[in-house]
Design a protein around this motif. Structure first.
Motif, mmCIF file in Angstrom:
data_model
loop_
_atom_site.group_PDB
_atom_site.id
_atom_site.type_symbol
_atom_site.label_atom_id
_atom_site.label_comp_id
_atom_site.label_asym_id
_atom_site.label_seq_id
_atom_site.Cartn_x
_atom_site.Cartn_y
_atom_site.Cartn_z
ATOM 1 N N ARG A 35 10.621 -3.371 2.299
ATOM 2 C CA ARG A 35 9.694 -4.070 1.403
ATOM 3 C C ARG A 35 8.292 -3.835 1.978
ATOM 4 O O ARG A 35 8.012 -4.210 3.131
ATOM 5 C CB ARG A 35 10.010 -5.569 1.358
ATOM 6 C CG ARG A 35 9.034 -6.383 0.514
ATOM 7 C CD ARG A 35 9.245 -7.869 0.727
ATOM 8 N NE ARG A 35 8.139 -8.654 0.188
ATOM 9 C CZ ARG A 35 8.146 -9.240 -1.005
ATOM 10 N NH1 ARG A 35 9.216 -9.140 -1.784
ATOM 11 N NH2 ARG A 35 7.106 -9.933 -1.415
ATOM 12 N N ILE A 36 7.425 -3.181 1.196
ATOM 13 C CA ILE A 36 6.077 -2.849 1.675
ATOM 14 C C ILE A 36 5.062 -3.528 0.768
ATOM 15 O O ILE A 36 5.098 -3.355 -0.453
ATOM 16 C CB ILE A 36 5.849 -1.315 1.670
ATOM 17 C CG1 ILE A 36 6.959 -0.617 2.475
ATOM 18 C CG2 ILE A 36 4.486 -0.966 2.222
ATOM 19 C CD1 ILE A 36 6.923 0.894 2.401
ATOM 20 N N GLU A 37 4.198 -4.334 1.384
ATOM 21 C CA GLU A 37 3.127 -4.988 0.616
ATOM 22 C C GLU A 37 1.858 -4.171 0.773
ATOM 23 O O GLU A 37 1.419 -3.882 1.897
ATOM 24 C CB GLU A 37 2.925 -6.423 1.106
ATOM 25 C CG GLU A 37 4.100 -7.316 0.760
ATOM 26 C CD GLU A 37 3.860 -8.792 1.094
ATOM 27 O OE1 GLU A 37 2.765 -9.096 1.621
ATOM 28 O OE2 GLU A 37 4.751 -9.600 0.836
ATOM 29 N N VAL A 38 1.263 -3.793 -0.369
ATOM 30 C CA VAL A 38 0.087 -2.905 -0.349
ATOM 31 C C VAL A 38 -1.014 -3.443 -1.252
ATOM 32 O O VAL A 38 -0.767 -4.290 -2.123
ATOM 33 C CB VAL A 38 0.471 -1.487 -0.829
ATOM 34 C CG1 VAL A 38 1.414 -0.802 0.114
ATOM 35 C CG2 VAL A 38 1.058 -1.533 -2.234
ATOM 36 N N ALA A 39 -2.204 -2.930 -1.046
ATOM 37 C CA ALA A 39 -3.318 -3.257 -1.952
ATOM 38 C C ALA A 39 -3.017 -2.635 -3.310
ATOM 39 O O ALA A 39 -2.597 -1.475 -3.383
ATOM 40 C CB ALA A 39 -4.619 -2.700 -1.381
ATOM 41 N N VAL A 70 -2.274 4.365 -4.082
ATOM 42 C CA VAL A 70 -1.637 3.743 -2.913
ATOM 43 C C VAL A 70 -0.207 4.260 -2.738
ATOM 44 O O VAL A 70 0.222 4.591 -1.629
ATOM 45 C CB VAL A 70 -1.651 2.202 -3.042
ATOM 46 C CG1 VAL A 70 -0.741 1.579 -2.001
ATOM 47 C CG2 VAL A 70 -3.071 1.689 -2.889
ATOM 48 N N LEU A 71 0.510 4.332 -3.840
ATOM 49 C CA LEU A 71 1.913 4.784 -3.800
ATOM 50 C C LEU A 71 2.007 6.178 -3.181
ATOM 51 O O LEU A 71 2.875 6.447 -2.346
ATOM 52 C CB LEU A 71 2.467 4.806 -5.241
ATOM 53 C CG LEU A 71 3.987 4.785 -5.387
ATOM 54 C CD1 LEU A 71 4.581 3.535 -4.777
ATOM 55 C CD2 LEU A 71 4.371 4.877 -6.857
ATOM 56 N N ALA A 72 1.085 7.056 -3.562
ATOM 57 C CA ALA A 72 1.081 8.431 -3.041
ATOM 58 C C ALA A 72 0.818 8.426 -1.533
ATOM 59 O O ALA A 72 1.413 9.215 -0.785
ATOM 60 C CB ALA A 72 0.018 9.257 -3.759
ATOM 61 N N ALA A 118 3.056 9.227 3.901
ATOM 62 C CA ALA A 118 3.315 8.742 5.263
ATOM 63 C C ALA A 118 4.803 8.829 5.594
ATOM 64 O O ALA A 118 5.182 9.235 6.700
ATOM 65 C CB ALA A 118 2.826 7.298 5.404
ATOM 66 N N VAL A 119 5.660 8.464 4.616
ATOM 67 C CA VAL A 119 7.123 8.530 4.812
ATOM 68 C C VAL A 119 7.541 9.982 5.029
ATOM 69 O O VAL A 119 8.340 10.299 5.926
ATOM 70 C CB VAL A 119 7.869 7.918 3.592
ATOM 71 C CG1 VAL A 119 9.376 8.158 3.702
ATOM 72 C CG2 VAL A 119 7.572 6.421 3.475
ATOM 73 N N ALA A 120 6.999 10.898 4.209
ATOM 74 C CA ALA A 120 7.354 12.323 4.298
ATOM 75 C C ALA A 120 6.918 12.924 5.633
ATOM 76 O O ALA A 120 7.607 13.780 6.198
ATOM 77 C CB ALA A 120 6.725 13.091 3.144
ATOM 78 N N GLN A 121 5.772 12.463 6.168
ATOM 79 C CA GLN A 121 5.249 13.017 7.425
ATOM 80 C C GLN A 121 6.167 12.732 8.609
ATOM 81 O O GLN A 121 6.121 13.412 9.624
ATOM 82 C CB GLN A 121 3.848 12.455 7.711
ATOM 83 C CG GLN A 121 2.768 13.131 6.871
ATOM 84 C CD GLN A 121 1.480 12.321 6.826
ATOM 85 O OE1 GLN A 121 1.372 11.275 7.456
ATOM 86 N NE2 GLN A 121 0.506 12.804 6.064
ATOM 87 N N VAL A 122 7.013 11.695 8.483
ATOM 88 C CA VAL A 122 7.928 11.357 9.578
ATOM 89 C C VAL A 122 9.336 11.887 9.262
ATOM 90 O O VAL A 122 10.339 11.364 9.770
ATOM 91 C CB VAL A 122 7.955 9.824 9.822
ATOM 92 C CG1 VAL A 122 8.402 9.505 11.252
ATOM 93 C CG2 VAL A 122 6.607 9.198 9.584
ATOM 94 N N ASP A 123 9.427 12.919 8.395
ATOM 95 C CA ASP A 123 10.705 13.573 8.054
ATOM 96 C C ASP A 123 11.730 12.631 7.446
ATOM 97 O O ASP A 123 12.918 12.680 7.786
ATOM 98 C CB ASP A 123 11.336 14.240 9.297
ATOM 99 C CG ASP A 123 10.546 15.438 9.746
ATOM 100 O OD1 ASP A 123 9.889 16.051 8.884
ATOM 101 O OD2 ASP A 123 10.574 15.757 10.944
ATOM 102 N N SER A 124 11.298 11.752 6.556
ATOM 103 C CA SER A 124 12.225 10.865 5.860
ATOM 104 C C SER A 124 12.149 11.157 4.353
ATOM 105 O O SER A 124 11.074 11.457 3.840
ATOM 106 C CB SER A 124 11.877 9.403 6.133
ATOM 107 O OG SER A 124 12.708 8.563 5.365
ATOM 108 N N ASN A 129 -4.488 1.772 6.043
ATOM 109 C CA ASN A 129 -5.320 0.574 5.853
ATOM 110 C C ASN A 129 -5.050 -0.129 4.532
ATOM 111 O O ASN A 129 -5.526 -1.238 4.310
ATOM 112 C CB ASN A 129 -6.814 0.925 5.997
ATOM 113 C CG ASN A 129 -7.233 2.027 5.034
ATOM 114 O OD1 ASN A 129 -6.490 2.366 4.116
ATOM 115 N ND2 ASN A 129 -8.411 2.584 5.257
ATOM 116 N N VAL A 130 -4.272 0.485 3.642
ATOM 117 C CA VAL A 130 -3.950 -0.175 2.361
ATOM 118 C C VAL A 130 -2.688 -1.029 2.475
ATOM 119 O O VAL A 130 -2.317 -1.731 1.537
ATOM 120 C CB VAL A 130 -3.746 0.880 1.223
ATOM 121 C CG1 VAL A 130 -5.042 1.567 0.884
ATOM 122 C CG2 VAL A 130 -2.663 1.881 1.589
#
Length: 719
Positions: A649-653, A658-660, A665-671, A711-712
């Motif tokens: 569960r991710i809370e974002v601005a 923001v979704l992109a 960020a998820v893709a950069q960690v090979d997920s 930061n978002v």
């Protein structure tokens, strides 16, 4: 010379005055046969008429009129004598006392083989009509693999049945018409037999939707005068320019059928006027060089529409169809579709595998026949691995795609696959082993995932690894029946091996608690128990234990009782069963808590599902404690492989882009991201549920750390 036996036979050739008019129609349709062959044909009619004596069609006509009409349909295709004789006798084995042996003695083994190939399997017992139809279809495909003429007879039989469908009940009409549109018309198309395909589609559409067919037919026939004049003007301009260039040609305007108009209206959401607002022409010339010359002429008369040119001469369709297709911008603002081909290409486009029938002169098969044989061979390869006839029939329907993509191997060979085929379909088309061990693909030298959809003209190369194995998720995106069947077969094999290994570990642990082991159980006792529990082999019992169909403690007690073994000290030893994550066939990870390597876990033995793994802190575990006999002590092995689902569960601005950022960020960690769902949303903050794949707790921590850096992001929490 025909291979049909024309030796003296018990059945005499009837004289002219004994031959009815319907048989004379057939004799007039075969000017290409010599007198001796016509005598054989007449004798076949005499045998068929005698066999079907007293049988009538629902319309009231003598039954023999139907097989003779089927032979007339085939005579129009200029097929050989054996095919015509088999057509006249195609229902004798099924519906009359005449046997296959009698047919072989009278007309030769080839005719008997053809008749047997067309014969349905109604004599066998099936649980329902669908199963019987599917098994008959499978038998027909096997017969087709031996001799393609079987499908010619079957298509002609279906065509005449469709022409005389009016005598059937409403339910039967609808069932036969649906089967014709779903299976037989696409097969005719796959074999390049466009004339028969078009008539089957039109008759099927008319039977299934009589009102819609009638309305469309009337509107086509009532074309406005303006349109007819426009058609004539375009035809005259094309003809004049082709003649000026010294080309010898035939120019025909093409009229759309009600079925093709209806299909276009349905699939493209167009109105009747939009579909009809297209002029169609076919230009038939002498040679391949003339085809390209005529294309240049057409492009000089009217401007071509960008991106609408297709060269099926250089790269033929899978059914052998060859032609140049272009779309021109006409003088009335309407597109003009032009097909350009040679006389031979036109013959193959209309008749497909029936064109220049190879058996007539014992010559080599045509390219269309060779392609048809390879298609059927591929189907039968998948059929061997298919459990049921119904599944095979569904696979064939999947394979009857009218649209193909054409792809190049690294060596420059061309493979054709259905539209929407993926790199994985390509891998299985190359070879089953290539598919089973595929890990990624290079499309036009760029690395892409296996689920990537391919488009015509791409060069595709598959990267394999010996350790790679098929995954259940692959079934969600493959488009060909060959790939689907191979994946299912491999998964079943892997599941069985996993189940046997896990069952062995579970039974061993249960026996150890009783102071015994599988090796110490006497062979005679083990054999007796397998007999009592109706398991053919020890492997089957072990797989049943892993799948939750038998409790390991009960089996252990039964085996240890007579083995002279007793519990060593009356206590149970809770040595954990360690899992590696590769036992996906018999171990499932609960969706309620989504365990991953590194979590404290427990297993619950469920009938049919095997072991379902939960996190120890899962709220559902409390209920499972009430059934201690189903509780399985498990833990993670040192080496765990594979990807595991987890939800965050991710809370974002709440702002654009923001979704992109989170996805990147998820893709950069090979997920990998499996799914995204908004849970809550207001003007400032959005709560989003991300379903992702990780290798374990450490990998998950890396993902969370990376997301928190944005930061978002206001907060991240594992669900």
């Amino acid at each position: 010379m025909s291979r049909v036996s024309s030796h003296a036979a018990p059945v005499a050739v009837p004289p002219d005055d004994a031959v009815p008019e319907y048989m004379r129609v057939l004799e007039r349709a075969v000017p290409y046969l010599d007198d001796a062959q016509r005598q054989v044909l007449r004798r076949a009619w005499a045998v068929g008429a005698r066999a079907h004596e007293g049988q009538f069609r629902k319309s009231g006509e003598p039954y023999i009129t139907h097989p003779v009409a089927v032979a007339v349909v085939l005579a129009e295709q200029n097929v050989d004598l054996e095919t015509l004789v088999a057509a006249i006798l195609h229902d004798t084995i099924e519906d009359t006392p005449l046997t296959r042996a009698e047919l072989a003695a009278e007309f030769g083994e080839q005719v008997a083989e053809l008749v047997d190939g067309v014969t349905k399997l109604d004599k066998l017992q099936f649980s329902n009509r669908q199963e019987a139809a599917a098994e008959s279809f499978r038998k027909m495909m096997l017969a087709m693999a031996r001799d393609l003429r079987v499908i010619l007879i079957k298509l002609a039989d279906r065509l005449h049945n469709m022409r005389t469908l009016g005598a059937q009940s409403t339910d039967a009409r609808e069932r036969i018409a649906r089967e014709t549109l779903e299976v037989y018309a696409p097969i005719a198309q796959r074999l390049g037999m466009n004339l028969i395909k078009s008539e089957l589609q039109d008759l099927g559409f008319s039977a299934l939707h009589p009102m819609r067919h009638s309305v469309l037919r009337k509107r086509i026939n009532a074309q406005p005068l303006v349109r007819r004049e426009a058609l004539s003007t375009i035809e005259a301009q094309l003809a004049q320019r082709l003649a000026n260039e010294g080309l010898q040609y035939r120019l025909v305007s093409r009229v759309k059928s009600p079925w093709s108009i209806y299909n276009k209206m349905q699939s493209e959401g167009k109105t009747f006027d939009q579909v009809m607002d297209v002029f169609g022409f076919r230009v038939i010339v002498r040679s391949v060089a003339n085809c390209y010359h005529a294309l240049g002429v057409a492009h000089s008369v009217y401007k071509p529409l960008d991106g609408r040119f297709r060269d099926f001469i250089a790269i033929p369709k899978a059914n052998g169809y060859q032609s140049l297709h272009t779309v021109l911008f006409g003088p009335y603002g309407s597109p003009i579709e032009v097909q350009i081909r040679t006389e031979e290409m036109d013959l193959i486009a209309e008749r497909g595998i029936a064109a220049h029938w190879a058996y007539k002169h014992g010559g080599a098969p045509t390219s269309a026949q060779t392609r048809a044989h390879s298609w059927i061979a591929n189907l039968l390869e998948s059929q061997r691995a298919t459990g049921s006839s119904l599944e095979f029939l569904e696979n064939v329907k999947v394979d009857l795609f009218p649209d193909e993509v054409y792809l190049f191997t690294p060596k420059g060979d061309i493979l054709s696959l259905p539209r929407n085929a993926t790199a994985l379909d390509f891998a299985y088309a190359v070879h089953t082993d290539v598919g089973n061990h595929a890990v990624a693909a290079r499309v036009d030298r760029k690395l892409v995932p296996l689920r990537t959809k391919l488009v015509s003209g791409q060069q595709t190369e598959i990267i394999t690894a010996r350790s790679a194995l098929p995954k259940p998720q692959w079934l969600e995106f493959v488009a060909t029946s060959k790939a689907r069947t191979a994946i299912r077969q491999q998964l079943k094999q892997l599941e069985h091996e996993d189940a046997v290994q896990l069952g062995h570990r579970m039974l061993d642990r249960a026996l150890e608690d009783l102071g015994s082991s599988l090796e110490r159980v006497p062979a005679a006792r083990l054999e007796a128990y397998l007999g009592e529990s109706r398991h053919p082999r020890l492997e089957a019992l072990l797989a049943d234990i892993a799948l939750g169909n038998r409790m390991p403690s009960q089996v252990a007690h039964a085996l240890a009782q007579s083995g002279g073994q007793g519990s060593r000290d009356g206590t149970r030893h809770f040595e954990k069963i360690l899992i590696t994550g590769s036992e996906r066939g018999v171990i499932t990870f609960a969706n309620c808590c989504m365990p991953i390597p590194g979590d404290e876990i427990m297993g619950y033995h469920t009938a049919g599902k095997g072991i379902v793994v939960h996190r120890i802190e899962c709220p559902n575990v409390t209920d499972y404690r009430k059934s201690p006999e189903r509780w399985v002590d498990i833990g993670w092995d040192r080496e765990v492989s594979g990807d595991f689902s987890v939800a965050l569960r991710i809370e974002v601005a709440n702002r654009p882009g923001v979704l992109a950022q989170v996805a990147a960020a998820v893709a950069q960690v090979d997920s990998n991201i499996d799914g995204v769902e908004y849970l809550e949303r207001d003007s400032n903050v959005a709560a989003i549920r991300f379903s992702i794949e990780v290798r374990g707790r450490k990998h998950l921590a890396d993902v969370i750390r990376r997301i928190r850096r944005l930061n978002v992001v206001h907060g991240v929490q594992r669900l």
